[in-house]
Design an enzyme around this catalytic site. Structure first.
Site, PDB file in Angstrom:
ATOM      1  N   ASN A  63     111.799  40.227  26.217  1.00  0.00           N
ATOM      2  CA  ASN A  63     112.061  39.408  24.757  1.00  0.00           C
ATOM      3  C   ASN A  63     111.189  38.658  24.248  1.00  0.00           C
ATOM      4  O   ASN A  63     110.884  38.595  23.063  1.00  0.00           O
ATOM      5  CB  ASN A  63     113.510  38.733  24.924  1.00  0.00           C
ATOM      6  CG  ASN A  63     114.751  39.732  24.900  1.00  0.00           C
ATOM      7  OD1 ASN A  63     114.921  40.139  24.091  1.00  0.00           O
ATOM      8  ND2 ASN A  63     114.993  39.828  26.189  1.00  0.00           N
TER       9      ASN A  63
ATOM     10  N   THR B  24     122.470  44.132  20.890  1.00  0.00           N
ATOM     11  CA  THR B  24     122.393  45.058  19.722  1.00  0.00           C
ATOM     12  C   THR B  24     122.984  46.502  20.136  1.00  0.00           C
ATOM     13  O   THR B  24     122.390  46.914  21.125  1.00  0.00           O
ATOM     14  CB  THR B  24     120.860  45.314  19.186  1.00  0.00           C
ATOM     15  OG1 THR B  24     120.771  43.773  18.876  1.00  0.00           O
ATOM     16  CG2 THR B  24     120.698  46.187  18.138  1.00  0.00           C
TER      17      THR B  24
ATOM     18  N   GLU C  54     118.739  44.525  29.829  1.00  0.00           N
ATOM     19  CA  GLU C  54     117.116  44.175  30.035  1.00  0.00           C
ATOM     20  C   GLU C  54     116.788  43.396  31.273  1.00  0.00           C
ATOM     21  O   GLU C  54     117.357  42.095  31.426  1.00  0.00           O
ATOM     22  CB  GLU C  54     116.957  43.317  28.697  1.00  0.00           C
ATOM     23  CG  GLU C  54     116.786  44.186  27.518  1.00  0.00           C
ATOM     24  CD  GLU C  54     116.609  43.324  26.305  1.00  0.00           C
ATOM     25  OE1 GLU C  54     116.183  44.113  25.109  1.00  0.00           O
ATOM     26  OE2 GLU C  54     116.785  42.486  26.062  1.00  0.00           O
TER      27      GLU C  54
ATOM     28  N   LYS D 264     123.796  53.103  22.623  1.00  0.00           N
ATOM     29  CA  LYS D 264     122.497  52.552  22.921  1.00  0.00           C
ATOM     30  C   LYS D 264     122.603  50.943  23.059  1.00  0.00           C
ATOM     31  O   LYS D 264     123.719  50.322  22.570  1.00  0.00           O
ATOM     32  CB  LYS D 264     121.388  52.731  22.083  1.00  0.00           C
ATOM     33  CG  LYS D 264     121.596  52.459  20.383  1.00  0.00           C
ATOM     34  CD  LYS D 264     121.301  50.904  20.079  1.00  0.00           C
ATOM     35  CE  LYS D 264     119.880  50.552  20.710  1.00  0.00           C
ATOM     36  NZ  LYS D 264     119.644  48.883  20.270  1.00  0.00           N
TER      37      LYS D 264
ATOM     38  N   THR E 136     105.427  42.889  20.089  1.00  0.00           N
ATOM     39  CA  THR E 136     103.866  42.899  20.175  1.00  0.00           C
ATOM     40  C   THR E 136     103.740  44.204  21.000  1.00  0.00           C
ATOM     41  O   THR E 136     104.552  45.064  21.536  1.00  0.00           O
ATOM     42  CB  THR E 136     103.442  41.634  21.172  1.00  0.00           C
ATOM     43  OG1 THR E 136     104.168  41.885  22.517  1.00  0.00           O
ATOM     44  CG2 THR E 136     103.779  40.685  20.480  1.00  0.00           C
TER      45      THR E 136
ATOM     46  N   THR F 291     116.377  51.587  21.895  1.00  0.00           N
ATOM     47  CA  THR F 291     115.331  50.706  21.539  1.00  0.00           C
ATOM     48  C   THR F 291     114.630  50.014  22.993  1.00  0.00           C
ATOM     49  O   THR F 291     113.804  50.704  23.317  1.00  0.00           O
ATOM     50  CB  THR F 291     115.915  49.297  20.554  1.00  0.00           C
ATOM     51  OG1 THR F 291     116.831  49.119  21.406  1.00  0.00           O
ATOM     52  CG2 THR F 291     116.190  49.978  19.337  1.00  0.00           C
TER      53      THR F 291
END
Length: 405
Positions: free
Chosen positions: A400, A190, A276, A179, A405, A153
């Site tokens: 995040n 996640t 991230e 992942k 978007t 993702t």
């Protein structure tokens, strides 16, 4: 951004396992977003799942199916979590499993569903169902790398691990993919993880190892302290390696468990390295704690501290932030004189204050590294624990803030 090279390994094919991947257009047209793992008849599967009470429809359904039938297919979609979707979400999950079961000629409960992506949006079940014939037609033993890419993702790179070993006269292969990059917090973290071996594991040992190995790897990582709605980690054993069933008393059990543990840890560490916006991979060790829970409370308090994590991003040896986090971790009767805190091999805190031999230059040299170890010696007992985390950067906020978007 990510820490370390992040190259995929050579995947050893696992006898009795095929994978496939297609584009179903779940979120973005053309993106490979639907993966299947096909298991030979007689395969055994065990798993651990998120403890989030808003667990997604596929998590609920997967648990039911595991108890009802012999698993033959794992169906994994990205781009949509199918979480927070109520009864329609469950109907969509069942419809996708039913369609795959019909296409493959197996019973409904033989299909285990997994989803990851945006929470609260309806699953485009029709697109998934339409893509199933092509998905099943393209399965092969050598598509592990494709599958690793297909379950991503916000990940910046695919994650995989593989091992090969001999148990007596028989060769055993282990391959796995994972992942995850954000919304990572143990219980579970996640994330999705899928590990397969062609060894033949006794059912009770498979279940025990699934829980133990997951606890010592995926439940020891954290990016941001958020527990996802969709976490799952599955251990699959096809029994196709040609040797006898392995139980707890088998002379080969320890060697196999060690190899599986290496795969679990490598996959879990890969998630932290790809956190991230991450620029640093951080190991937090707590030693001489009075209990496992005490050690983990201290380790995760430090790992989740925004002040510690931003200092790590800035390469700022602001050791007072680490000290403060340890002090608020809830350790009753903590003896400050017995406690010591290290950054790499540099002692920061000793005898209740800054170590006499500490210098800003030595601390800075440690903080400048891409991989950092924070060691906390509580001086209270004999228990040691280790967790892994990363820093907190501007990019984490950007990723995040712009996720939908």
């Amino acid at each position: 951004m990510a820490v370390g090279p992040g190259t995929l390994p050579q995947f050893f094919p696992v006898k009795g396992v095929k994978t496939g991947i297609v584009s179903a257009g779940i979120k973005k047209p053309g993106r490979k977003d639907l993966v299947v793992i096909e298991l030979a008849p007689g395969s055994r599967v065990a798993g651990i799942f998120t403890t989030n009470q808003f667990c997604a429809a596929p998590v609920q359904l997967c648990r039911r199916h595991l108890q009802a039938a012999e698993p033959r297919f794992l169906l994994i979609n990205t781009g949509n979590a199918n979480a927070g979707t109520g009864e329609p979400g469950m109907r969509d999950a069942v419809a996708c499993c039913a369609a795959l079961a019909e296409n493959a000629g197996v019973e409904l409960q033989a299909v285990l569903p997994f989803s990851t992506g945006v929470i609260g949006e309806p699953l485009p079940a029709g697109r998934i169902i339409d893509a199933l014939p092509a998905l099943l037609a393209g399965t092969a033993e050598d598509r592990w790398a494709d599958a690793a890419a297909g379950i991503m993702t916000t990940d910046t790179r695919a994650k995989g691990a593989s091992r090969q070993l001999h148990l007596g006269e028989h060769r055993v292969n282990i391959s796995g993919i994972s992942k995850g990059a954000g919304m990572i917090r143990p219980n579970m973290a996640t994330m999705l993880g899928f590990i397969a071996t062609d060894a033949k594991l006794a059912p009770e040992l498979l279940s025990r190892w699934s829980a133990e190995l997951g606890e010592r790897s995926f439940n020891r990582i954290t990016i941001d302290g958020d527990t996802s709605t969709n976490d799952a980690c599955m251990l699959m054993a096809t029994g196709q390696y040609g040797g006898p069933e392995i139980d707890a008393d088998s002379p080969f059990a320890d060697d196999l468990k060690t190899a599986l543990q290496e795969v679990y840890l490598e996959l879990a560490h890969a998630i932290v390295r790809d956190g991230e916006g991450a620029t640093k991979f951080v190991t937090i060790e707590v030693s001489r704690a009075a209990s496992v829970q005490e050690a983990l409370d201290v380790a995760f308090t430090v790992a989740h501290s925004p002040l510690v994590k931003t200092a790590l991003f800035a390469s700022d040896p602001n050791w007072g932030r680490i000290l403060a986090a340890v002090g608020r971790a809830g350790v009753e009767g903590l003896d400050l004189q017995a406690l010591a805190i290290f950054l790499g091999d540099v002692c920061l805190v000793r005898n209740g204050g800054r170590a006499d031999d500490y210098s800003e230059e030595r601390g800075q040299a440690m903080m400048n590294q891409e991989e950092i170890t924070i060691h906390i010696d509580l001086g209270r007992g004999e228990v040691s624990e280790r967790v892994w985390t990363c820093d907190l950067s501007h990019d984490y906020v950007t990723i995040n803030a712009e996720y939908r978007t």
